[in-house]
Design an enzyme around this catalytic site. Structure first.
Site, PDB file in Angstrom:
ATOM      1  N   GLN A  70       0.998  -0.977  -0.021  1.00  0.00           N
ATOM      2  CA  GLN A  70      -0.447  -0.609   0.143  1.00  0.00           C
ATOM      3  C   GLN A  70       0.744   1.755   0.018  1.00  0.00           C
ATOM      4  O   GLN A  70       0.605   2.403  -0.622  1.00  0.00           O
ATOM      5  CB  GLN A  70      -0.793   0.210   1.247  1.00  0.00           C
ATOM      6  CG  GLN A  70      -2.222  -1.155   0.983  1.00  0.00           C
ATOM      7  CD  GLN A  70      -2.863  -1.401   2.525  1.00  0.00           C
ATOM      8  OE1 GLN A  70      -2.505  -0.400   2.978  1.00  0.00           O
ATOM      9  NE2 GLN A  70      -3.557  -2.155   2.326  1.00  0.00           N
ATOM     10  N   ASP A 127      -5.963 -11.829   1.182  1.00  0.00           N
ATOM     11  CA  ASP A 127      -7.086 -11.270   1.855  1.00  0.00           C
ATOM     12  C   ASP A 127      -8.380 -12.625   1.524  1.00  0.00           C
ATOM     13  O   ASP A 127      -8.919 -12.366   1.864  1.00  0.00           O
ATOM     14  CB  ASP A 127      -7.748  -9.723   0.914  1.00  0.00           C
ATOM     15  CG  ASP A 127      -7.247  -8.726   1.783  1.00  0.00           C
ATOM     16  OD1 ASP A 127      -6.737  -9.158   3.090  1.00  0.00           O
ATOM     17  OD2 ASP A 127      -7.690  -7.978   1.209  1.00  0.00           O
ATOM     18  N   ASN A 167       2.781 -10.631   5.371  1.00  0.00           N
ATOM     19  CA  ASN A 167       2.274  -9.687   5.974  1.00  0.00           C
ATOM     20  C   ASN A 167       0.557  -9.505   6.849  1.00  0.00           C
ATOM     21  O   ASN A 167       0.237  -8.447   6.802  1.00  0.00           O
ATOM     22  CB  ASN A 167       2.375  -9.149   4.439  1.00  0.00           C
ATOM     23  CG  ASN A 167       1.487 -10.446   3.423  1.00  0.00           C
ATOM     24  OD1 ASN A 167       1.193 -11.346   3.494  1.00  0.00           O
ATOM     25  ND2 ASN A 167       1.018  -9.190   2.068  1.00  0.00           N
ATOM     26  N   ARG A 171      -3.089 -11.533  12.055  1.00  0.00           N
ATOM     27  CA  ARG A 171      -3.625 -12.539  11.676  1.00  0.00           C
ATOM     28  C   ARG A 171      -3.226 -13.595  11.308  1.00  0.00           C
ATOM     29  O   ARG A 171      -4.127 -15.383  11.290  1.00  0.00           O
ATOM     30  CB  ARG A 171      -4.167 -12.097   9.493  1.00  0.00           C
ATOM     31  CG  ARG A 171      -5.998 -11.206   9.940  1.00  0.00           C
ATOM     32  CD  ARG A 171      -5.789 -10.178   8.562  1.00  0.00           C
ATOM     33  NE  ARG A 171      -6.832  -9.535   8.307  1.00  0.00           N
ATOM     34  CZ  ARG A 171      -7.241  -8.551   7.134  1.00  0.00           C
ATOM     35  NH1 ARG A 171      -6.554  -9.318   6.180  1.00  0.00           N
ATOM     36  NH2 ARG A 171      -8.056  -7.745   7.143  1.00  0.00           N
ATOM     37  N   LYS A 174     -16.778  -3.735   7.653  1.00  0.00           N
ATOM     38  CA  LYS A 174     -16.018  -3.129   6.994  1.00  0.00           C
ATOM     39  C   LYS A 174     -15.910  -3.242   5.538  1.00  0.00           C
ATOM     40  O   LYS A 174     -15.503  -2.447   5.025  1.00  0.00           O
ATOM     41  CB  LYS A 174     -14.348  -3.347   7.958  1.00  0.00           C
ATOM     42  CG  LYS A 174     -13.372  -2.660   7.491  1.00  0.00           C
ATOM     43  CD  LYS A 174     -12.041  -2.751   8.381  1.00  0.00           C
ATOM     44  CE  LYS A 174     -10.574  -1.660   8.375  1.00  0.00           C
ATOM     45  NZ  LYS A 174     -10.324  -1.599   6.565  1.00  0.00           N
TER      46      LYS A 174
END
EC number: 2.5.1.19
Length: 430
Positions: free
Chosen positions: A166, A309, A332, A340, A410
């Site tokens: 990002q 994701d 990551n 996570r 979200k």
């Protein structure tokens, strides 16, 4: 609010996938950075996409929306002078707008989610913006963050890709607007390269020229460019659909999800390939994924970096596979809304799954007979964790209670509604 997920042996039905959160965010941004009027068809609606709507409006974009589309009058390279921006819990929105804020005299990003986004680091982007002559005041790399820019220079910029892509995407959105040409050099490894591909795809559609090396480790960006006002159509979302597809895979099912393009550049499209590797009966034709699950799955090994994701949903399916599955190159995942790996595996263990963690791996010893369940789960305010743990609850012997499950909004506010439409036994409780 919390959700109770009760064992559900069968799922059946069909619906259209939600629109892509990643593409919606990027289209909204490039529309705001143009000086004309752009139209975005089928934009996503979620807390993240609403956050960027709110922030670009604060920065001077004019938005008009109906059920089909959103029309945006952009502010170009001249955002309105605002003192504060609130991105909620949206990490990508924060990072993209930190770069855009470099065009403003002073903007403070406030910290309204201290237990989630407030814990995430942004040091690599802060260092890169400093190379452009932008002053950044921060809390050890975390929110609140104040950007003092105005007239950032171009030139050579180095940015680490080891934690998140990002940061690189943020620079790619900013540098075309600078007076000087820029060269961006990526240090270390670059995580989630496929998502950088999405950024480059959207930039090209917006009329921006970027010369990218084949390995995405260096970029030459001409300055003095202008974003073109265009019309865009948002494709269906693979990351959210991954959890529903995993739910269909672990049950006896006949489930169709439409609006999932076969040749999408979304890395999470790999959920289809992984379920095929697990020998789940499915077809993918004409934009529709059709799963006819029998609850029987085989273990897999998968490099998760290109499908970040969707990994948690893949892991949830692997909980019920025959054999030991391994998901590697996923460090990551530790730098998302929660850790996570550690946090997610702790909750899976509580539910009765047999899992192990490494620094950058998740190992799952499958339990084809199912897991015990019957516990309360802390989803750590993380939408992907909530969705994945729901998949596990459908095959548990006793119900799971997932705390604070409303945070699924979200990215996928309709997640539990869609599961109910398929016959899942899920219930909101206060």
């Amino acid at each position: 609010m919390d959700v109770i997920v009760r064992p559900t042996p069968t799922l059946q039905g069909e619906f259209g996938a939600l629109s892509s959160k990643n593409y919606t965010t990027r289209y909204l941004l490039v529309a705001a950075l143009s000086e004309g009027v752009s139209t975005i068809y089928h934009p996503a609606h979620s807390e993240d996409s609403d956050a960027i709507r709110r922030c670009i409006a604060d920065l001077g974009a004019v938005l008009t929306e109906d059920d089909e589309k959103i029309v945006i009058q952009g502010f170009g390279r001249n955002p309105r002078d605002v003192k504060e921006l609130n991105v909620g819990n949206a990490g990508a929105v924060l990072r993209f707008l930190m770069a855009v804020a470099a065009l403003s005299p002073e903007v403070t990003f406030v910290n309204t989610y201290p237990d989630s986004l407030g814990k995430r680091p942004h040091d690599d982007l802060i260092k890169a913006l400093g190379q452009l002559g932008v002053e950044v005041e921060h809390n050890n790399g975390r929110l609140p963050i104040t950007i003092r820019g105005g007239k950032p220079a171009g030139g050579q910029i180095t940015v680490s890709g080891a934690v998140s892509s990002q940061y690189l995407s943020a620079l790619l959105f900013l540098t075309p607007l600078l007076e000087e040409d820029s060269e961006i050099i990526v240090l270390d490894d670059l995580k989630s390269k496929v998502v950088v591909g999405q950024t480059l795809e959207v930039l090209e559609q917006a009329g921006i020229i970027v010369h990218a090396a084949d390995d995405y480790m260096s970029f030459k960006v001409p300055g003095r460019q202008a974003y073109a006002a265009k019309s865009y159509t948002v494709q269906g979302d693979y990351p959210g659909s991954a959890a529903v597809l995993a739910a269909a895979a672990v049950t006896k099912s006949d489930v169709k999800i439409h609006r999932l393009a076969e040749h999408s550049k979304q890395g999470e499209r790999a959920i289809v390939d992984v379920l095929r590797m697990m020998e789940v009966p499915l077809t993918h034709e004409n934009g529709t994924v059709h799963v006819q699950g029998n609850g029987i799955l085989k273990a897999v090994e998968f490099d998760g970096d290109a499908a970040t994701d969707a990994v948690l949903a893949m892991v949830a399916a692997a909980v019920f596979a025959e054999g030991t599955s391994r998901f590697y190159n996923v460090e990551n995942l530790r730098y998302k809304e929660c850790d996570r790996i550690t946090d997610y595996l702790a909750e899976l263990t509580r539910a009765g799954a047999k899992v192990e963690e490494r620094r950058d791996e998740i190992i799952v010893h499958g339990s084809p007979e199912g897991v015990e369940g019957g516990v309360t789960i802390n989803a750590h305010y993380d939408h992907r964790v909530i969705m994945a743990l729901t998949v596990v609850g459908l095959r548990a012997r006793q119900p799971l209670l997932i705390k604070d499950a409303h945070h699924v909004a979200k990215s996928y506010p309709q997640y539990f509604d869609h599961l109910r439409e398929l016959g899942a036994d899920v219930e909101w409780v206060k």
